[in-house]
Enzyme design. Structure first.
Site, PDB file in Angstrom:
ATOM      1  N   TYR A   1      -7.772 -13.878 -14.967  1.00 37.57           N
ATOM      2  CA  TYR A   1      -6.866 -14.911 -15.509  1.00 37.57           C
ATOM      3  C   TYR A   1      -7.434 -16.301 -15.254  1.00 37.57           C
ATOM      4  O   TYR A   1      -7.263 -17.205 -16.071  1.00 37.57           O
ATOM      5  CB  TYR A   1      -5.475 -14.799 -14.873  1.00 37.57           C
ATOM      6  CG  TYR A   1      -4.668 -13.625 -15.373  1.00 37.57           C
ATOM      7  CD1 TYR A   1      -3.880 -13.729 -16.506  1.00 37.57           C
ATOM      8  CD2 TYR A   1      -4.683 -12.408 -14.702  1.00 37.57           C
ATOM      9  CE1 TYR A   1      -3.135 -12.662 -16.978  1.00 37.57           C
ATOM     10  CE2 TYR A   1      -3.940 -11.323 -15.156  1.00 37.57           C
ATOM     11  CZ  TYR A   1      -3.171 -11.457 -16.289  1.00 37.57           C
ATOM     12  OH  TYR A   1      -2.438 -10.390 -16.746  1.00 37.57           O
TER      13      TYR A   1
ATOM     14  N   LYS B   1      -5.856  -5.708 -20.245  1.00 37.15           N
ATOM     15  CA  LYS B   1      -6.989  -6.358 -19.591  1.00 37.15           C
ATOM     16  C   LYS B   1      -7.242  -5.694 -18.254  1.00 37.15           C
ATOM     17  O   LYS B   1      -6.279  -5.124 -17.723  1.00 37.15           O
ATOM     18  CB  LYS B   1      -6.783  -7.860 -19.432  1.00 37.15           C
ATOM     19  CG  LYS B   1      -5.448  -8.322 -18.855  1.00 37.15           C
ATOM     20  CD  LYS B   1      -4.920  -7.760 -17.576  1.00 37.15           C
ATOM     21  CE  LYS B   1      -5.653  -8.045 -16.302  1.00 37.15           C
ATOM     22  NZ  LYS B   1      -4.956  -7.397 -15.109  1.00 37.15           N
TER      23      LYS B   1
END
Ligand code: NAD
Length: 357
Positions: free
Chosen positions: A210, A126
């Site tokens: 996140y 990511k």
């Protein structure tokens, strides 16, 4: 329905036999692209703990380092590649089923596309990429080559996250009214993360993502509108091309409002809180590799589960998807959804207005 032990064992054995047939009775082999911190300290040790995968190739710009790591993981020297030639040489290596792309963010798209074209499945770190167009290109390349693409959202496989989501869906905190989330740390000098050409953006791309995942996973909804502001306080050379601090809010179709902040200037910990009409789900720490703490309605609800590691779980999930021909849970489309939202947050910061999605 009662199931006898014999039936269970037979079913498990036949599932394992099917798995063996599809993989030639061997573990799924990962070639690691980029021998940096996340590969060396987290993912590769995670694979060592797996009974579904193993390390079978390395791509590095430093031959000496790669040879040392190869010895440690029993990777043959013939399976050490360079960034220039890996895709041409790896195609014929049947021990490499998949690659793990652990490079600076702006390199994810190129290395994913080249790996898919070389016939390999991809587990990409990511954030998926630095633009929506790149994400689409990555999905297109994986589809065209009939390969799986998994974005490394390790929290999606983590038992405390799964328990929190289950509690919320079961109505334990009533209707979700608000969520807030934060993740920030004080970054050092000369990090690629503060060079926009390599990172695509500052803390939002690196760790704010996140918080976005927490809001989307916990609510089960997609945001309809985002509104963000960013700022630089420390004019010490670190924030010439990326933001230092960023706060943003999101409005969801149900009316749910969320507020998030992220920083490269201060350690905010890393947490989220989901406030419901009847109670609250909290996680802190919420994004670390281990030791997550979950509380539901004020009571400790932590799942003490350190084995397998989060990285073992995501590596195993891609292995399962390859063997069972399933779409990964944290798919390319999932990665694209986040990048689209993050780009809208940056647009909102630039234009100083809310952006509808
Ligand atoms: P790192 O700097 O430690 O490693 C980067 C690797 O890329 C190194 O091996 C480096 O040699 C290589 N590289 C190749 N070309 C480079 C270039 N032009 N500039 C810099 N490095 C180059 O970084 P990291 O912390 O391992 O992060 C790698 C990726 O993993 C990032 O996309 C990051 O967002 C992601 N990450 C994910 C998690 C997670 O929990 N899932 C945690 C940390 C990092």
């Amino acid at each position: 329905m009662a199931i006898s032990r014999r039936t269970f064992v037979a079913a498990a054995a036949s599932a394992l036999a099917a798995r063996g047939q599809q993989t030639g009775g061997r573990k799924i082999g990962y070639c690691i692209i980029g021998l940096g911190r996340i590969s060396m300290n987290e993912f590769m040790p995670g694979v060592l703990k797996s009974d579904k995968c193993r390390i079978t190739g390395l791509v590095s710009g430093h031959r000496d380092k790669a040879e040392r790591v190869a010895k440690q993981y029993n990777v043959p020297e013939t399976s050490i590649y360079t960034y220039e030639d890996f895709d041409k040489r790896m195609t014929s290596n049947s021990d490499v089923d998949a690659v793990y792309v652990a490079l600076p963010n702006s390199m994810h798209a190129e290395y994913t596309v080249r790996s898919a074209r070389a016939g390999k499945h991809v587990l990409c770190e990511k954030p998926m990429a630095v633009s929506v167009a790149e994400c689409k290109q990555m999905i297109g390349a994986a589809n065209a080559a009939n390969r799986k693409l998994l974005i490394a959202y390790r929290c999606q496989y983590e038992p405390n996250y799964l328990k929190a989501i289950q509690a919320i869906r079961n109505g334990e905190i009533g209707k979700i009214e608000l969520i807030d989330a934060s993740f920030g740390f004080n970054i050092g000098q000369n990090e690629w993360r503060t060079d926009k050409k390599l990172s695509g953006g500052g803390p939002l791309m690196d760790v704010g993502i996140y918080c976005l995942q927490a809001c989307r996973l916990m609510s089960g909804e997609e945001p309809a509108e985002v509104d963000g502001r960013s700022a630089v306080i420390d004019h010490d050379g670190r924030f010439e091309t990326v933001e230092e601090n960023l706060v943003w809010s999101m409005r969801f179709p149900s009316g749910l409002l969320t507020t998030c902040n992220t920083s490269f200037g201060t350690n905010t910990g890393g947490w989220f809180r989901v406030y419901g009409s009847k109670g609250k789900v909290e996680m802190e720490p919420a994004y670390s590799y281990d030791g997550l703490k979950l509380s539901i309605n004020g009571k400790d609800a932590t799942v003490e589960d350190h084995n397998p590691l989060q990285f073992t779980r995501e590596g195993d999930h891609l292995a399962d998807c390859i063997v069972d021909n399933k779409q990964p849970k944290s798919s390319g489309e999932e990665g694209l959804r986040d990048i689209r939202i993050l780009m809208a947050v940056y647009q909102s910061c630039r234009e100083k207005k809310a952006i509808s999605l």
